[in-house]
Design an enzyme around this catalytic site. Structure first.
Site, PDB file in Angstrom:
ATOM      1  N   LYS A   1       0.837  -1.196   0.000  1.00  0.00           N
ATOM      2  CA  LYS A   1       0.000   0.000   0.000  1.00  0.00           C
ATOM      3  C   LYS A   1       0.876   1.252   0.000  1.00  0.00           C
ATOM      4  O   LYS A   1       2.016   1.227   0.459  1.00  0.00           O
ATOM      5  CB  LYS A   1      -0.921   0.008   1.217  1.00  0.00           C
ATOM      6  N   ASP A   2       0.285   2.344  -0.477  1.00  0.00           N
ATOM      7  CA  ASP A   2       1.006   3.605  -0.602  1.00  0.00           C
ATOM      8  C   ASP A   2       1.663   4.020   0.710  1.00  0.00           C
ATOM      9  O   ASP A   2       1.113   3.804   1.793  1.00  0.00           O
ATOM     10  CB  ASP A   2       0.053   4.716  -1.036  1.00  0.00           C
ATOM     11  N   LYS A   3       2.812   4.654   0.598  1.00  0.00           N
ATOM     12  CA  LYS A   3       3.492   5.204   1.769  1.00  0.00           C
ATOM     13  C   LYS A   3       2.909   6.561   2.148  1.00  0.00           C
ATOM     14  O   LYS A   3       2.603   6.812   3.323  1.00  0.00           O
ATOM     15  CB  LYS A   3       4.994   5.350   1.498  1.00  0.00           C
TER      16      LYS A   3
END
Length: 422
Positions: free
Chosen positions: A77-79
């Site tokens: 998942k996106d940081k």
């Protein structure tokens, strides 16, 4: 988006920016499987802020004194976001071990444990349907926000009908330090020393000064000093440097040394390098292919169904009908040793990309780092989007939409904003 050149919506871009605050970018996993409530494995529904999935797993494995290999997740998942997803820890048999996990809640940096549940099965990569997004587009002129919202909703209508170009986003390549695909290109070229240099050395102008110093020290051959100056937050560079320092005390550094440095990294990161280079080439192929019609069958296309099985013995009319109904998709190649290439007009385009790179498919065998080579595969040139909407708010335009797994929300926003979405 790197190597992405073609748009399929005709509306003018509304401009703006995203991720001015991590809280403006929300991602929620749509799971394919969920825990049963009993069993030897422990599933944790986490919410993280400003961290990669892998960083969170490494922190948990460190604090529990267990191998990271016992931990699974369905997707990275996106940081730069608030994200929610399942992770799983295998073989937690005793209640004492479960209590240790529960006691970690609130102690992992910028991470909450929202649910902790036992499960019979382990969680595997790819076991998700997709992801639900809520993303605020800011820096829109308040006088134009209503018209910009209308443009966004018209673009959403088009995308829901045709699908979205399946580009890999900047997360795949790194931003602002965009070099992951270059490391992969060096691995495909069997240049292990250069692959390591590109990752540890090779300072970028916009990096912090202390990081540039550490990278420059590596480039000048001062490996121990590079380790000394490399900030503790650069955990992966430090992993590699420690391995090289250890190797350098045994013998002059050679390909075995550089391979050990690469193999010191977590396996998902090791594999990311060649995958990033494949993604770079894939984006070019998608750009060229969707210019021929994103929701059209083109002579020579290799088409896959929703389960990603190649479709054989279908007429062009049948394939077109399936594409229109989102029962099938044209594909582009993630180039590798065994990937089939299209034929006719589409195949000629795919071969031209290889020619421009001076590449042959067998190069992806990566004989000096065989665990990192790739057979390649065909990947859909577009993805499905649903439940898409844009609403004007006093802070900007709030977009909401769901997309299939493995696809990038920034590919959606790129069609709306018509700028370099990160």
């Amino acid at each position: 988006m790197l190597n992405a050149e073609t748009y399929i919506t005709n509306e003018d871009g509304i401009g703006g920016s995203i991720r001015n605050r991590y809280e403006d970018f929300y991602v929620e996993e749509i799971p394919e499987v969920t825990p049963s409530g009993e069993g030897p494995n422990v599933w944790i529904w986490i919410e993280k802020l400003g961290r990669t999935t892998l960083d969170v797993l490494l922190d948990i494995s460190r604090d529990l004194h267990i191998s990271r290999k016992r931990m699974g997740f369905a997707g990275m998942k996106d940081k730069k976001a608030i994200t929610q997803q399942w992770i799983c820890i295998s073989n937690i048999d005793s209640e004492e071990q479960l209590k240790e996990i529960e006691d970690l809640n609130g102690k992992i940096y910028n991470t909450k444990f929202l649910k902790i549940i036992r499960g019979q099965k382990k969680l595997r990569m790819g076991q998700l349907i997709g992801n639900k997004f809520k993303i605020l587009i800011t820096d829109i002129d308040s006088e134009n926000i209503q018209s910009a919202t209308e443009i966004a909703n018209r673009a959403f209508e088009t995308l829901e009908k045709t699908g979205v170009p399946n580009y890999f986003g900047w997360q795949r390549f790194g931003k602002p330090r965009t070099n992951t695909h270059l490391v992969g290109k060096a691995l495909v070229a069997n240049d292990l020393k250069e692959a390591v240099r590109l990752y540890i050395g090779n300072p970028y102008p916009n990096e912090p000064e202390e990081v540039k110093i550490a990278r420059s020290l590596y480039d000048s051959g001062e490996i121990e000093k590079s380790l000394e100056f490399m900030p503790t937050g650069m955990r992966y560079e430090r992993m590699m440097l420690k391995e090289l320092v250890k190797e350098g005390k045994k013998r002059e550094l050679d390909d075995r040394s550089y391979l050990k440095a690469i193999y010191s990294l977590p396996k998902p990161l090791q594999r990311m390098f060649v995958h990033a280079y494949q993604s770079y080439l894939f984006n070019k192929a998608v750009s060229n292919r969707i210019a021929m019609g994103i929701d059209k069958y083109v002579d020579g296309d290799i088409v896959i169904d929703k389960e990603e099985h190649l479709l054989h013995n279908k007429s062009p009319e049948e394939l077109q009908n399936m594409i229109t109904q989102f029962e099938a998709n044209p594909t582009s190649p993630l180039y590798g040793t065994k990937v089939p290439l299209a034929t006719a007009q589409v195949g000629k385009m795919e071969e031209e990309i290889l020619k421009d790179e001076g590449l042959k498919l067998e190069k992806f065998e990566c004989p000096k780092s065989p665990n990192l080579g790739s057979h390649g595969l065909r990947r859909a040139t577009r993805f499905k989007i649903w439940d898409a909407s844009a609403i004007a708010t006093d802070k900007g335009i709030l977009t909401e939409f769901s997309i299939t797994k493995g696809s990038y929300a920034t590919a959606v926003l790129r069609e709306i904003m018509k700028n370099d979405v990160v």
